[in-house]
Scaffold this motif. Sequence first.
Motif, PDB file in Angstrom:
ATOM      1  N   TYR A  17       0.825  -1.282  -0.021  1.00 49.97           N
ATOM      2  CA  TYR A  17       0.143   0.121  -0.078  1.00 49.97           C
ATOM      3  C   TYR A  17       0.885   1.254   0.135  1.00 49.97           C
ATOM      4  N   ASP A  18       1.729   1.411   0.895  1.00 48.20           N
ATOM      5  CA  ASP A  18       2.514   2.574   1.163  1.00 48.20           C
ATOM      6  C   ASP A  18       3.291   2.940  -0.317  1.00 48.20           C
ATOM      7  N   ASP A  19       3.942   1.865  -0.964  1.00 50.97           N
ATOM      8  CA  ASP A  19       4.666   2.071  -1.959  1.00 50.97           C
ATOM      9  C   ASP A  19       3.858   2.449  -3.291  1.00 50.97           C
ATOM     10  N   LEU A  20       2.612   1.881  -3.276  1.00 55.62           N
ATOM     11  CA  LEU A  20       1.702   2.450  -4.481  1.00 55.62           C
ATOM     12  C   LEU A  20       0.999   3.818  -4.128  1.00 55.62           C
ATOM     13  N   TYR A  21       0.925   3.931  -2.902  1.00 60.01           N
ATOM     14  CA  TYR A  21       0.590   5.391  -2.445  1.00 60.01           C
ATOM     15  C   TYR A  21       1.425   6.374  -2.814  1.00 60.01           C
ATOM     16  N   ARG A  22       2.777   6.423  -2.487  1.00 60.74           N
ATOM     17  CA  ARG A  22       3.895   7.090  -2.960  1.00 60.74           C
ATOM     18  C   ARG A  22       4.189   7.006  -4.591  1.00 60.74           C
TER      19      ARG A  22
END
Length: 177
Positions: A17-22
Amino acid sequence: MADGDKESFYRCFNAVYDDLYRLGIYLYRDQYLVQESINELFLELWKIRAKLTDVHNKQQYIITIYKRILYKTHAKLNTGAHEPVENIEEIPQLSQPSYEELLISAQTNDGIQQKLKRALTQLTARQSELIKMRFYEAMSYKEMAEKTSLTERTIYNTLHNALEVLRKHMYFFFSWV
């Protein structure tokens, strides 16, 4: 995940999630667009999970699907928003949020997620079950009724009450944001 294991699916969601969000914020700088696109991506991945066993580079595959969803969602949200500009002075100056602003936004999202997790613990077992079916598994009211032997109206009312509980517990957080 490809075998339909929901726990693996949730772990995958949490892991990327965090990588996709960034990546989404880097490409579009629109928090709402990015969150909607990530949700849409995982709904799509759940639908095509059986095909994932044939994919050799799963990371690149997921990123490619995600970028397509971002693009389509952006286009859908901005249909008709871009009119041709006749005078160059009419173009507004574009500004990009600083890295610090992006970090603050990400931390705010983390805070919202934590608050939501705490709010979910306030639900009854039935409410929690129906919330998961409706919002995590994307089941229709009819599918939920078949699975639980409840009427669609009962499901609707129970979800309505559950959302009221969540709103009540989330309100304080959002009043500070």
